[in-house]
Design a protein around this motif. Structure first.
Motif, mmCIF file in Angstrom:
data_model
loop_
_atom_site.group_PDB
_atom_site.id
_atom_site.type_symbol
_atom_site.label_atom_id
_atom_site.label_comp_id
_atom_site.label_asym_id
_atom_site.label_seq_id
_atom_site.Cartn_x
_atom_site.Cartn_y
_atom_site.Cartn_z
ATOM 1 N N LYS A 11 22.468 53.622 37.485
ATOM 2 C CA LYS A 11 23.441 52.610 37.087
ATOM 3 C C LYS A 11 22.761 51.252 37.038
ATOM 4 N N PHE A 38 34.150 45.114 31.368
ATOM 5 C CA PHE A 38 34.974 44.337 32.286
ATOM 6 C C PHE A 38 34.862 42.842 32.015
ATOM 7 N N ARG A 274 32.289 36.638 26.301
ATOM 8 C CA ARG A 274 33.176 35.550 26.698
ATOM 9 C C ARG A 274 32.444 34.228 26.798
ATOM 10 N N SER A 370 36.757 29.200 33.801
ATOM 11 C CA SER A 370 37.176 29.543 35.163
ATOM 12 C C SER A 370 37.256 31.051 35.369
ATOM 13 N N TRP A 371 37.337 31.791 34.259
ATOM 14 C CA TRP A 371 37.409 33.246 34.410
ATOM 15 C C TRP A 371 36.187 33.795 35.109
ATOM 16 N N VAL A 374 36.300 34.372 38.788
ATOM 17 C CA VAL A 374 37.148 35.463 39.267
ATOM 18 C C VAL A 374 36.473 36.801 39.016
ATOM 19 N N LEU A 375 35.780 36.863 37.864
ATOM 20 C CA LEU A 375 35.166 38.126 37.501
ATOM 21 C C LEU A 375 33.962 38.445 38.359
ATOM 22 N N ARG A 377 31.289 39.468 40.596
ATOM 23 C CA ARG A 377 31.228 40.301 41.797
ATOM 24 C C ARG A 377 29.789 40.323 42.263
ATOM 25 N N SER B 47 34.647 55.595 37.779
ATOM 26 C CA SER B 47 33.684 55.672 38.877
ATOM 27 C C SER B 47 34.151 56.670 39.936
ATOM 28 N N GLU B 61 40.274 42.403 45.506
ATOM 29 C CA GLU B 61 39.341 42.718 44.428
ATOM 30 C C GLU B 61 39.699 44.052 43.769
ATOM 31 N N TYR B 64 42.704 43.634 41.663
ATOM 32 C CA TYR B 64 42.336 42.937 40.429
ATOM 33 C C TYR B 64 41.794 43.937 39.412
ATOM 34 N N ASP B 65 40.883 44.794 39.876
ATOM 35 C CA ASP B 65 40.305 45.803 38.969
ATOM 36 C C ASP B 65 41.392 46.738 38.450
ATOM 37 N N VAL B 68 43.430 44.993 35.829
ATOM 38 C CA VAL B 68 42.686 44.807 34.573
ATOM 39 C C VAL B 68 42.685 46.107 33.781
ATOM 40 N N LYS B 106 46.277 35.814 38.122
ATOM 41 C CA LYS B 106 44.854 35.602 37.814
ATOM 42 C C LYS B 106 44.424 36.516 36.677
ATOM 43 N N LEU B 110 43.452 34.396 33.550
ATOM 44 C CA LEU B 110 42.012 34.204 33.453
ATOM 45 C C LEU B 110 41.333 35.357 32.740
ATOM 46 N N HIS B 111 41.773 36.566 33.005
ATOM 47 C CA HIS B 111 41.082 37.695 32.375
ATOM 48 C C HIS B 111 41.589 37.926 30.966
ATOM 49 N N TYR B 112 42.893 37.911 30.789
ATOM 50 C CA TYR B 112 43.431 38.207 29.461
ATOM 51 C C TYR B 112 43.821 36.949 28.701
#
Lengths: 484, 385
Positions: A11, A38, A274, A370-371, A374-375, A377, B47, B61, B64-65, B68, B106, B110-112
């Protein structure tokens, strides 16, 4: 190719910190970073029916509620329905006698049938159709009329509220001028004037409010019949939850009320980075084609690592590991193996601000980033096992499709290179496992690669960007379980 | 292309309505009479190689996943629209956890990158489908039964009742009854139990339930249930008694009719009679045949018994029927609400970007004036990020 059905043994760490196999990753040629599903932006590109491979413009798809007009799904097992033809003899009408003798030709009639579960549209009493496609009776939502009434009512209320608010504002700021106007003088208001003139009231919304009837509660509740518990039950005649929810508008309880469901459309998606808004993938418009117009997959840009074989990992010991590296690009690549902690942190370079950029900022058009916070990791990299990375630069030749047919592997006399063949390289490495590794637990080792990458994007006219880059990627290798 | 974009800028895109239930997610467009899709709230997790439920999470977290992935499924597999620059109406319970709401915000903002989110509680939305000013919404969900009184557009917060008497309680009882009848532990998976419940079970009337409890009634007819690996017979007792936990009374007075009456009793005295005459039973579990009738009978009986007889002077109970299927009533309310006000009440994305805070009823912050010293204390305590 990674593996279709097997677990992913190798991975890669995406720039957002997710661990994904190389086949699920993208490579943005403009940011020079690995991206994954993601951390990119998906967009609907075009609608099509996956059964008849017919394209549908998005406006039409919206009108038809994302349903194909010619394909139907079985309401019982969700398989695609097929149209079957039968010859129907026109019914002999004794009263008509011989008058309609020329009308006696057998007529072709069509019905829908499921080849999987043998459900047919005749089972639920839908009459056969004289045309092969279309013409199937459409059902309307039983609640649609009431919901539309409610909608009109609430819209009228919202309109009225808005109007009242406006009026209040106007009153607040009404400037009493020196001059009297007509309405002041006569005491006529606009509404009254309209009324006298016989015009429709400006508050057309009020009729919707006045005519609205709120729901009436009743004391009677629908009760089950007295002998319900003694009635014969055939569970096959009662629909399952999935069958009901497939037809969310009707939710039939009895199997006799099932209706063929128009097939839902699918979409082709284009994907966008993005950070820089460039397209990563863009499919071809034709639904039959599986090709892409733009296809920036990591598989074509990042050196691929595969496991040839490995010795079972034992705690506190050093075991052998054979890896194969492949260079997918059309340029020679310099690869160096590193420890993951040696990868330099990517510093966010502040781009030299051009006038355009600052203008964008002042107009607040600049992308909101700002995204990313949050994303982001932090990938949990394994530490129990470590690949002993020899400090040597390895050269991987460019991909050459013709070289696939050469069969003598060129042997390098190196202690780590096992063999070399066109753009592939087999490495003999050592894995050191910590003594404290838990037996029976998964054996995973992290490895970082430094590779040279030649950017083939035509540079922007003004600033010639450097073409050769040194990039880093980190990957996690799964080596089975730690032995007892 | 430029022309199209111009039009799109002028015209507000049709907003979507999202009702993320514990078991089923309802998703569709505002202004429509039914959701476009009702699907299980789960997605295929590559996964872990299994279907993962959205509500299975240990930390923010993970949630959040989950969200999404779930929203990706909804937007790109079922409703087929771009989430970007489109408003969303979120239908939620009044008791939904703050962490869940904030994470969902969020993900959406933020994501979408949706342009606005309107947060609406399901009780008020259910009342909206009636058009009646006062309604007592009894919502029977997957996990909990919630009773909320909505008086002139305001949920009466101090009277909210919530009991773990949803579909799960019925599934557990059904599993127990089936095990007892078959003499072994069957370990039926949840979806099989649900299927048996949906197809075979019903709720007997109060008179018959009393007879059954007394042991003097012939059992109901059994139903043969066929499965791929094994067929089993669903006994009459299992068919009839699976929903009994909802009505089982004990000293805690935590049964469903008790919750309804307690909610009425906690409401202002001048609204009580109105509430009793405007009951709406909704939620997926309410579709169980006979459940409404049984609840009505139990209410009419219980109100004559001691604790309620003196406190409630309610003689009549009247029931509404929502113009929607039971499992989508709150969603239809959201669709009405979103279409009517055109997104004026939505929390805009730039407002969220300026201040990452959602208005919520347990917090009085959004009604606290800016000059109040509390704001300074808050800023010192935790810098908003």
């Amino acid at each position: 190719m990674a593996y279709l059905t097997q677990p992913d043994y190798i991975k890669y760490v995406c720039s957002c910190g997710q661990l994904k196999p190389i086949t699920n990753l993208y490579f943005c040629r403009h940011c020079l970073k690995i991206r994954c599903g993601f951390c990119i932006c998906h967009e609907v590109d075009s609608h099509y029916c996956a059964n008849c491979l017919e394209n549908m413009p998005s406006s039409e798809a919206r009108l038809k509620k994302n349903r194909c007009s010619s394909c139907f799904d079985c309401p019982s097992c969700f398989h695609t329905l097929s149209t079957r033809a039968t010859i129907a003899q026109p019914r002999q009408d004794p009263a008509a006698g011989d008058a309609k003798i020329e009308n006696k030709q057998p007529k072709k009639m069509y019905y829908l049938s499921c080849f999987n579960c043998r459900w047919t549209s005749r089972d639920v009493g839908i009459p056969d159709q004289p045309v092969a496609s279309g013409g199937w009776p459409e059902r309307t939502n039983p609640f649609a009329a009431r919901v539309n009434q409610l909608l009109d009512y609430y819209k009228a209320i919202a309109q009225q509220e808005k109007q009242e608010k406006l009026d209040r504002e106007r009153k607040k700021f009404a400037i009493r001028g020196k001059y009297m106007n007509l309405t002041d003088k006569t005491g006529l208001t606009g509404a009254m004037a309209r009324n006298i003139a016989g015009l429709a009231s400006s508050e057309s919304s009020s009729s919707a409010i006045a005519n609205f009837v709120p729901s009436q509660a009743s004391e009677e509740v629908e009760e089950l019949p007295e002998d319900y518990h003694t009635q014969e039950v055939n569970l096959k005649q009662i629909t399952s939850m999935r069958q009901r929810l497939r037809a969310a508008e009707w939710q039939p309880r009895s199997a006799a009320r099932l209706q063929p469901a128009a097939r839902a459309l699918s979409v082709k998606r284009s994907q966008r980075c993005r950070a820089c808004d460039h397209n990563l993938t863009k499919p071809e418009y034709n639904p039959g084609s599986v090709k892409f117009k733009i296809e920036l997959l990591a598989y074509y840009h990042v050196p691929e690592v595969k496991i040839i074989s490995y010795e079972t990992v034992k705690p506190g010991e050093t075991t052998a590991l054979l890896l194969k590296l492949t260079n997918p690009t059309a340029h020679e690549m310099q690869v160096r193996l590193l420890q993951p902690q040696d990868v330099p942190e990517v510093e966010e370079r502040e781009e030299p601000k051009s006038i355009e950029k600052s203008l964008e900022k002042s107009l607040n058009l600049e992308k909101d980033s700002s995204w990313s916070k949050v994303l982001q990791r932090r990938a949990a990299l394994p530490t129990a096992c470590a690949v002993r990375a020899p400090d040597a630069a390895l050269t991987l030749a460019q991909r050459d499709d013709a070289a696939e047919y050469d069969d003598d592997p060129q042997h390098d006399t190196s202690d780590i290179i096992m063999w070399r063949k066109s753009n592939k390289l087999a490495l003999r490495l050592q894995v050191a496992t910590a003594a404290g590794a838990a037996p029976g637990g998964p054996a995973r080792a992290a490895l970082a690669l430094q590779y040279s990458y030649r950017n083939t994007v035509p540079p922007a006219a003004a600033a010639p960007a450097p073409r050769d880059h040194t990039l880093y990627t980190t990957l996690v290798i799964h080596l089975g379980t730690v032995a007892e | 292309m430029a022309l199209y974009e111009g039009i799109a800028l002028i015209q507000e895109k049709q907003a979507v309505v999202l009702d993320l239930g514990t078991d089923y997610t309802k998703f569709g467009f505002t202004g429509e009479a039914a959701p476009r899709c009702i699907i299980p709230s789960e997605y295929w997790c590559t996964s872990e190689r299994r279907f993962k439920r959205v509500y299975d999470y240990n930390n923010e977290e993970e949630l959040y996943d989950n969200l999404v992935h779930m929203l990706h499924l909804l937007y790109f597999r079922h409703v087929l629209v771009n989430p970007k620059e489109r408003k969303v109406v979120v239908v939620e319970s009044l008791l939904s956890p703050t962490m869940f709401r904030e994470t969902l915000a969020k993900v959406l903002f933020l994501h979408y990158e949706v342009s606005g989110v309107m947060w609406a509680d399901s009780a008020r939305l259910c009342a909206l489908t009636l058009g009646a000013p006062v309604a007592l919404v009894v919502s029977l969900g997957a996990r909990d039964a919630e009773v909320v009184a909505v008086v002139h557009g305001c949920p009466v917060l101090q009277a909210i009742q919530s009991q773990p008497l949803g579909a799960r309680a019925i599934h557990d009882e059904l599993a127990r009854l089936l095990d007892r009848d078959n003499g072994t532990e069957l370990h039926l998976p949840d979806h099989v139990l649900e299927d048996i419940k949906v197809r075979a079970c019903f709720v007997p009337g109060r008179a018959r339930a009393l007879q059954l409890a007394g042991g003097g009634a012939p059992a109901a007819r059994a139903a043969p249930y066929t499965r791929a690996e094994r067929s089993l017979s669903v006994s009459g007792a299992a068919r009839e008694l699976a929903a009994e936990p909802l009505f089982a009374r004990d000293n805690e007075m935590a049964s469903l009719p008790d919750a309804v009456l307690q909610c009425i009793a906690l409401c202002p005295i001048d609204a009580r009679r109105e509430l009793a005459e405007n009951v709406l039973v909704t939620g997926g579990t309410a579709a169980l045949p006979g459940l409404r009738a049984r609840l009505a009978q139990e209410l009419r009986h219980l109100v004559t018994l001691p604790p309620y007889r003196d406190r409630l002077r309610v003689s009549k109970f009247k029931f509404h029927t929502a113009p929607a299927h039971d499992n989508a009533a709150a969603w239809v309310g959201g669709a009405l609400c979103g279409a009517a006000d055109g997104g004026a009440r939505a929390l805009a994305r730039d407002a969220f970007a300026r201040e990452r805070r959602l208005a919520d009823w347990p917090s009085l912050l959004h009604t606290t004036p800016r000059t109040h010293p509390h704001w300074d204390e808050l800023a010192e305590a935790e810098p908003l990020g």
